[in-house]
Design an enzyme around this catalytic site. Structure first.
Site, PDB file in Angstrom:
ATOM      1  N   GLU A 120      45.061  49.062  59.458  1.00 13.10           N
ATOM      2  CA  GLU A 120      44.066  48.565  58.507  1.00 13.10           C
ATOM      3  C   GLU A 120      43.072  49.680  58.194  1.00 13.10           C
ATOM      4  O   GLU A 120      42.451  50.244  59.101  1.00 13.10           O
ATOM      5  CB  GLU A 120      43.343  47.336  59.100  1.00 13.10           C
ATOM      6  CG  GLU A 120      42.093  46.897  58.366  1.00 13.10           C
ATOM      7  CD  GLU A 120      42.305  46.617  56.878  1.00 13.10           C
ATOM      8  OE1 GLU A 120      43.145  45.778  56.548  1.00 13.10           O
ATOM      9  OE2 GLU A 120      41.615  47.248  56.054  1.00 13.10           O
ATOM     10  N   VAL A 171      46.992  54.452  55.704  1.00 14.46           N
ATOM     11  CA  VAL A 171      48.388  54.896  55.607  1.00 14.46           C
ATOM     12  C   VAL A 171      48.516  55.913  54.477  1.00 14.46           C
ATOM     13  O   VAL A 171      48.062  55.684  53.361  1.00 14.46           O
ATOM     14  CB  VAL A 171      49.322  53.692  55.375  1.00 14.46           C
ATOM     15  CG1 VAL A 171      50.740  54.165  55.094  1.00 14.46           C
ATOM     16  CG2 VAL A 171      49.298  52.783  56.583  1.00 14.46           C
ATOM     17  N   ALA A 220      45.585  28.900  46.532  1.00 11.49           N
ATOM     18  CA  ALA A 220      46.277  27.852  45.795  1.00 11.49           C
ATOM     19  C   ALA A 220      45.307  26.745  45.369  1.00 11.49           C
ATOM     20  O   ALA A 220      45.335  26.293  44.216  1.00 11.49           O
ATOM     21  CB  ALA A 220      47.402  27.287  46.654  1.00 11.49           C
ATOM     22  N   HIS A 222      35.388   9.706  69.513  1.00 13.24           N
ATOM     23  CA  HIS A 222      35.533  10.495  70.739  1.00 13.24           C
ATOM     24  C   HIS A 222      36.858  10.134  71.413  1.00 13.24           C
ATOM     25  O   HIS A 222      37.190   8.954  71.469  1.00 13.24           O
ATOM     26  CB  HIS A 222      34.375  10.189  71.692  1.00 13.24           C
ATOM     27  CG  HIS A 222      34.536  10.866  73.019  1.00 13.24           C
ATOM     28  ND1 HIS A 222      34.297  12.211  73.191  1.00 13.24           N
ATOM     29  CD2 HIS A 222      34.923  10.382  74.234  1.00 13.24           C
ATOM     30  CE1 HIS A 222      34.542  12.530  74.448  1.00 13.24           C
ATOM     31  NE2 HIS A 222      34.918  11.442  75.108  1.00 13.24           N
ATOM     32  N   GLY A 281      57.609  33.014  29.285  1.00 17.51           N
ATOM     33  CA  GLY A 281      56.746  32.567  28.189  1.00 17.51           C
ATOM     34  C   GLY A 281      55.876  33.711  27.690  1.00 17.51           C
ATOM     35  O   GLY A 281      55.359  34.496  28.485  1.00 17.51           O
ATOM     36  N   GLY A 284      47.779  46.478  56.424  1.00  9.52           N
ATOM     37  CA  GLY A 284      46.826  45.490  55.930  1.00  9.52           C
ATOM     38  C   GLY A 284      46.594  44.370  56.926  1.00  9.52           C
ATOM     39  O   GLY A 284      47.520  43.640  57.280  1.00  9.52           O
ATOM     40  N   ALA A 285      45.347  44.254  57.387  1.00  9.09           N
ATOM     41  CA  ALA A 285      44.981  43.172  58.312  1.00  9.09           C
ATOM     42  C   ALA A 285      44.227  42.085  57.569  1.00  9.09           C
ATOM     43  O   ALA A 285      43.230  41.549  58.060  1.00  9.09           O
ATOM     44  CB  ALA A 285      44.137  43.718  59.469  1.00  9.09           C
ATOM     45  N   VAL A 341      48.932  44.627  51.421  1.00 15.54           N
ATOM     46  CA  VAL A 341      47.650  45.226  51.048  1.00 15.54           C
ATOM     47  C   VAL A 341      46.936  44.453  49.939  1.00 15.54           C
ATOM     48  O   VAL A 341      46.031  44.969  49.298  1.00 15.54           O
ATOM     49  CB  VAL A 341      47.853  46.694  50.603  1.00 15.54           C
ATOM     50  CG1 VAL A 341      48.333  47.550  51.760  1.00 15.54           C
ATOM     51  CG2 VAL A 341      48.828  46.787  49.436  1.00 15.54           C
TER      52      VAL A 341
HETATM   53  P1  FAD Z   1      51.656  31.484  41.245  1.00 13.80           P
HETATM   54  O1  FAD Z   1      51.843  30.563  42.378  1.00 13.80           O
HETATM   55  O2  FAD Z   1      51.870  32.944  41.465  1.00 13.80           O
HETATM   56  O3  FAD Z   1      52.622  30.939  40.084  1.00 13.80           O
HETATM   57  C1  FAD Z   1      52.776  31.591  38.887  1.00 13.80           C
HETATM   58  C2  FAD Z   1      54.139  31.224  38.332  1.00 13.80           C
HETATM   59  O4  FAD Z   1      54.229  31.670  36.981  1.00 13.80           O
HETATM   60  C3  FAD Z   1      55.297  31.897  39.061  1.00 13.80           C
HETATM   61  O5  FAD Z   1      56.319  30.979  39.290  1.00 13.80           O
HETATM   62  C4  FAD Z   1      55.731  32.993  38.097  1.00 13.80           C
HETATM   63  O6  FAD Z   1      57.094  33.355  38.213  1.00 13.80           O
HETATM   64  C5  FAD Z   1      55.466  32.306  36.771  1.00 13.80           C
HETATM   65  N1  FAD Z   1      55.293  33.229  35.642  1.00 13.80           N
HETATM   66  C6  FAD Z   1      54.541  34.347  35.574  1.00 13.80           C
HETATM   67  N2  FAD Z   1      54.580  34.877  34.332  1.00 13.80           N
HETATM   68  C7  FAD Z   1      55.371  34.065  33.605  1.00 13.80           C
HETATM   69  C8  FAD Z   1      55.786  34.057  32.250  1.00 13.80           C
HETATM   70  N3  FAD Z   1      55.361  34.969  31.376  1.00 13.80           N
HETATM   71  N4  FAD Z   1      56.617  33.086  31.845  1.00 13.80           N
HETATM   72  C9  FAD Z   1      57.055  32.132  32.703  1.00 13.80           C
HETATM   73  N5  FAD Z   1      56.685  32.073  33.989  1.00 13.80           N
HETATM   74  C10 FAD Z   1      55.840  33.019  34.425  1.00 13.80           C
HETATM   75  N6  FAD Z   1      47.086  30.338  49.289  1.00 13.80           N
HETATM   76  C11 FAD Z   1      46.493  29.318  49.923  1.00 13.80           C
HETATM   77  O7  FAD Z   1      45.597  28.684  49.346  1.00 13.80           O
HETATM   78  N7  FAD Z   1      46.870  28.933  51.192  1.00 13.80           N
HETATM   79  C12 FAD Z   1      47.824  29.609  51.874  1.00 13.80           C
HETATM   80  O8  FAD Z   1      48.147  29.264  53.008  1.00 13.80           O
HETATM   81  C13 FAD Z   1      48.463  30.706  51.245  1.00 13.80           C
HETATM   82  N8  FAD Z   1      49.427  31.385  51.878  1.00 13.80           N
HETATM   83  C14 FAD Z   1      50.062  32.409  51.228  1.00 13.80           C
HETATM   84  C15 FAD Z   1      51.060  33.103  51.899  1.00 13.80           C
HETATM   85  C16 FAD Z   1      51.726  34.143  51.284  1.00 13.80           C
HETATM   86  C17 FAD Z   1      52.824  34.877  52.025  1.00 13.80           C
HETATM   87  C18 FAD Z   1      51.406  34.474  49.929  1.00 13.80           C
HETATM   88  C19 FAD Z   1      52.143  35.572  49.222  1.00 13.80           C
HETATM   89  C20 FAD Z   1      50.410  33.787  49.249  1.00 13.80           C
HETATM   90  C21 FAD Z   1      49.726  32.769  49.900  1.00 13.80           C
HETATM   91  N9  FAD Z   1      48.698  32.060  49.262  1.00 13.80           N
HETATM   92  C22 FAD Z   1      48.059  31.044  49.921  1.00 13.80           C
HETATM   93  C23 FAD Z   1      48.270  32.375  47.880  1.00 13.80           C
HETATM   94  C24 FAD Z   1      48.881  31.360  46.917  1.00 13.80           C
HETATM   95  O9  FAD Z   1      50.282  31.430  47.004  1.00 13.80           O
HETATM   96  C25 FAD Z   1      48.400  31.674  45.513  1.00 13.80           C
HETATM   97  O10 FAD Z   1      46.989  31.669  45.484  1.00 13.80           O
HETATM   98  C26 FAD Z   1      48.906  30.625  44.523  1.00 13.80           C
HETATM   99  O11 FAD Z   1      50.300  30.542  44.537  1.00 13.80           O
HETATM  100  C27 FAD Z   1      48.425  30.955  43.115  1.00 13.80           C
HETATM  101  O12 FAD Z   1      48.856  29.957  42.245  1.00 13.80           O
HETATM  102  P2  FAD Z   1      49.071  30.230  40.699  1.00 13.80           P
HETATM  103  O13 FAD Z   1      49.592  28.960  40.142  1.00 13.80           O
HETATM  104  O14 FAD Z   1      47.875  30.843  40.111  1.00 13.80           O
HETATM  105  O15 FAD Z   1      50.206  31.359  40.608  1.00 13.80           O
HETATM  106  P1  AMP Z   2      43.863  41.276  51.570  1.00 16.34           P
HETATM  107  O1  AMP Z   2      43.285  41.936  50.349  1.00 16.34           O
HETATM  108  O2  AMP Z   2      42.950  40.289  52.243  1.00 16.34           O
HETATM  109  O3  AMP Z   2      45.243  40.744  51.354  1.00 16.34           O
HETATM  110  O4  AMP Z   2      44.041  42.428  52.648  1.00 16.34           O
HETATM  111  C1  AMP Z   2      44.743  43.611  52.430  1.00 16.34           C
HETATM  112  C2  AMP Z   2      44.214  44.667  53.404  1.00 16.34           C
HETATM  113  O5  AMP Z   2      45.012  45.859  53.309  1.00 16.34           O
HETATM  114  C3  AMP Z   2      42.769  45.084  53.118  1.00 16.34           C
HETATM  115  O6  AMP Z   2      41.975  44.803  54.243  1.00 16.34           O
HETATM  116  C4  AMP Z   2      42.872  46.591  52.847  1.00 16.34           C
HETATM  117  O7  AMP Z   2      41.772  47.295  53.409  1.00 16.34           O
HETATM  118  C5  AMP Z   2      44.168  46.986  53.545  1.00 16.34           C
HETATM  119  N1  AMP Z   2      44.777  48.220  53.004  1.00 16.34           N
HETATM  120  C6  AMP Z   2      44.961  48.539  51.690  1.00 16.34           C
HETATM  121  N2  AMP Z   2      45.559  49.769  51.554  1.00 16.34           N
HETATM  122  C7  AMP Z   2      45.752  50.251  52.818  1.00 16.34           C
HETATM  123  C8  AMP Z   2      46.309  51.468  53.373  1.00 16.34           C
HETATM  124  N3  AMP Z   2      46.805  52.472  52.594  1.00 16.34           N
HETATM  125  N4  AMP Z   2      46.335  51.616  54.727  1.00 16.34           N
HETATM  126  C9  AMP Z   2      45.860  50.633  55.523  1.00 16.34           C
HETATM  127  N5  AMP Z   2      45.319  49.477  55.068  1.00 16.34           N
HETATM  128  C10 AMP Z   2      45.253  49.269  53.743  1.00 16.34           C
END
Ligand code: FAD
Ligand code: AMP
Length: 478
Positions: free
Chosen positions: A210, A244, A326, A450, A121, A187-188, A276
């Site tokens: 980290e 890193v 989310a 409880h 879009g 990244g931690a 990161v």
């Molecule tokens: P997104 O979920 O990123 O959705 C955006 C959508 O828009 C995607 O499908 C993308 O392809 C689509 N899109 C983008 N541009 C366009 C375009 N121009 N046209 C059509 N489609 C498009 N959050 C939590 O709260 N709890 C968790 O436990 C958690 N665990 C996570 C674990 C991992 C490994 C990761 C990577 C993220 C995690 N998150 C978690 C973060 C969470 O996934 C995001 O905060 C959330 O998905 C954001 O929602 P959103 O709708 O803003 O965007």
């Molecule tokens: P978050 O932003 O919570 O997902 O965490 C990402 C983490 O990656 C942060 O704590 C950063 O400090 C760490 N980070 C980013 N760049 C580097 C790097 N080059 N080496 C080690 N840690 C990094």
């Protein structure tokens, strides 16, 4: 003639699909465009969260936790034998869960009358939207209001370019075909710790690099300290203050070079996860002269009500300022749909729970003691250890602490911090209490069943005034 809608939503992640469904419930005609294709080559709704984020990571965390927990069974008087990891089966289970939930969004769209479009879009001048389909054909949708919900993508660093072979981002790390013997993680943060937990439980030797000297700087200090000790004991080697510099996939593995105390060191690993952080995503979304503006970090610029600089164009979720969570995006999506319908809801950005789904889990809402100290605020705190909670002991899961922080004068709860079993569930009690403006005394006066883990929240709240029963209170209250 172009199809026309009251609202066109771009992005069907949690922020976009909540906005679309709520708007349809309110009687508006709604289209939602998303470009994600699933592993089966078909359109897959639900965004990062359902496809490659919250849901697959929690599925792997829960399965790996069950697997690792079998090593403690002997202590419980249980003998288990022949528990074997079938990683292909685990990944298939993860894909099944993802499929159920992404398919669920399809069903919710059709049940609520939201029209899905698969493609990219782009916002045109005014509030029309172009959809570019996978085959290159284009369609124009005319809209009265547009909601941008394009989310975020993994952040890249020059020191470790993702090659989807041995150097992967969070998406690649959800689908390793075999358990890496030596796993490096950069990244931690939340994602690094969750993925590190998964693969460490499945048998990887995990080293987390980290850059910051401080572990989990946004969490309560005591909890960050306890968690670091706990995760290290579980086998994750978390090296703080290590930046890193470069990484080299030499075919047999990856050599990571990093700086610690001004000294260059190397780490050899079989796979390297780059975790990161995440960057807001708006590729192909806006024209060069679009009135919708990005801020200096690439987030779509919005006010508290998620209005952009263009009239009738809103933006929600990870693509805009605020924590990339989310549930934050979901509430913004609902707020915008309702505001378009003429209601006046608001999102309370001071009451967003954060959760890290390690074991024990870490969850918090509101302010930490260190934040309050830094602003010179006058506060009091009560803590309670899960080691003194009957249900936690009965469940052989009694590591951790609850801390309740309240205003010294009004006693209004300012923050709740939990490290312990089911912290992700327990924190909801704190969110509810804070949204209702409760005092620590209010939480202490309420009756809790409880034996439950929730009693630890109750006792920490009682502890603010020195009234906790199952501990000797440092503060002596009357
Ligand atoms: P997104 O979920 O990123 O959705 C955006 C959508 O828009 C995607 O499908 C993308 O392809 C689509 N899109 C983008 N541009 C366009 C375009 N121009 N046209 C059509 N489609 C498009 N959050 C939590 O709260 N709890 C968790 O436990 C958690 N665990 C996570 C674990 C991992 C490994 C990761 C990577 C993220 C995690 N998150 C978690 C973060 C969470 O996934 C995001 O905060 C959330 O998905 C954001 O929602 P959103 O709708 O803003 O965007
Ligand atoms: P978050 O932003 O919570 O997902 O965490 C990402 C983490 O990656 C942060 O704590 C950063 O400090 C760490 N980070 C980013 N760049 C580097 C790097 N080059 N080496 C080690 N840690 C990094």
């Amino acid at each position: 003639m172009s199809d026309s809608y009251d609202i066109v939503v771009i992005g069907a992640g949690p922020a976009g699909y909540h906005a679309a469904i709520r708007a349809a419930q309110l009687g508006m005609s709604v289209a939602c465009i998303d470009k994600t294709t699933g592993a089966d080559g078909k359109p897959s709704l639900g965004g990062t969260c359902l496809n490659v984020g919250c849901i697959p990571s929690k599925t792997l965390l829960d399965i790996s936790h069950r697997y690792a927990a079998t090593s403690d069974y002997e202590e419980l008087g249980l003998k288990v034998s022949n528990v074997e990891l079938n990683l292909a089966g685990v990944l298939a289970r993860k894909d099944e869960v993802v499929g159920k939930l992404t398919g669920g969004v399809d069903m919710l769209f059709s049940g609520n009358g939201v029209t899905p479009y698969h493609g990219v879009g782009s916002l045109l001048p005014g509030s029309d939207v172009k959809v570019t389909k996978d085959d290159g054909t284009e369609e124009i949708l005319s809209a009265k209001h547009v909601i941008l919900a394009t989310g975020s993508v993994p952040m890249q660093i020059g020191a470790a370019p993702v090659d989807d072979d041995r150097i992967v981002d969070s998406t690649g790390a959800l689908s390793f075909e075999e358990v890496p013997n030596r796993l490096g993680i950069i990244g931690a943060g939340i994602i690094g710790l969750e993925l590190g937990s998964v693969w460490s439980r499945f048998g990887s030797e995990v080293v987390v690099l980290e850059a910051l000297e401080k572990f989990l700087p946004n969490a309560d200090e005591r909890i960050a300290r306890d968690a670091l000790r706990s995760f290290s004991k579980q086998g994750m080697d978390i090296r703080l203050g290590t930046r890193v510099l470069s990484s080299d996939n030499h075919g047999d593995g990856v050599t990571v070079t990093y700086l610690v105390n001004d000294e260059e060191k190397t780490l050899e690993c079989d796979k390297l996860i780059v975790a990161v952080g995440r960057a807001p995503y708006s590729d192909q979304l806006l024209n060069d002269d679009s009135p919708v503006k990005l801020d200096e970090r690439g987030f779509i610029f919005v006010n508290e009500q998620c209005e952009t600089d263009a009239s009738d164009v809103y933006a929600v979720g990870d693509a805009v300022r605020g924590p990339m969570l989310a549930h934050k995006g979901m509430e913004e999506g609902i707020m915008v749909a309702e505001r378009i319908a003429g209601f006046k809801p608001a999102v309370n950005y001071d009451c967003i729970p954060s959760v890290i789904y390690t074991h024990p889990e870490i969850a918090w809402v509101g302010q930490t003691e260190q934040e309050l100290r830094d602003t010179g605020a006058n506060y009091k705190a009560g803590t309670f250890l899960f080691a003194a909670n009957g249900r936690a002991l009965a469940g052989s899961d009694a590591e951790g602490i609850v801390k309740v922080v309240s205003d010294a004068e009004s006693d209004r709860i300012l923050g709740v911090h939990i490290f312990g079993p089911q912290a992700s569930e327990l924190i909801a009690q704190a969110v509810i209490a804070m949204e209702f403006g409760a005092t620590a005394e209010d939480l202490g006066l309420i009756m809790f069943a409880h034996p439950t883990l929730s009693e630890a929240v109750h006792e920490a709240a009682l502890g603010v005034a020195g009234h906790a029963i199952h501990t000797v209170n440092r503060r002596k209250g009357k």
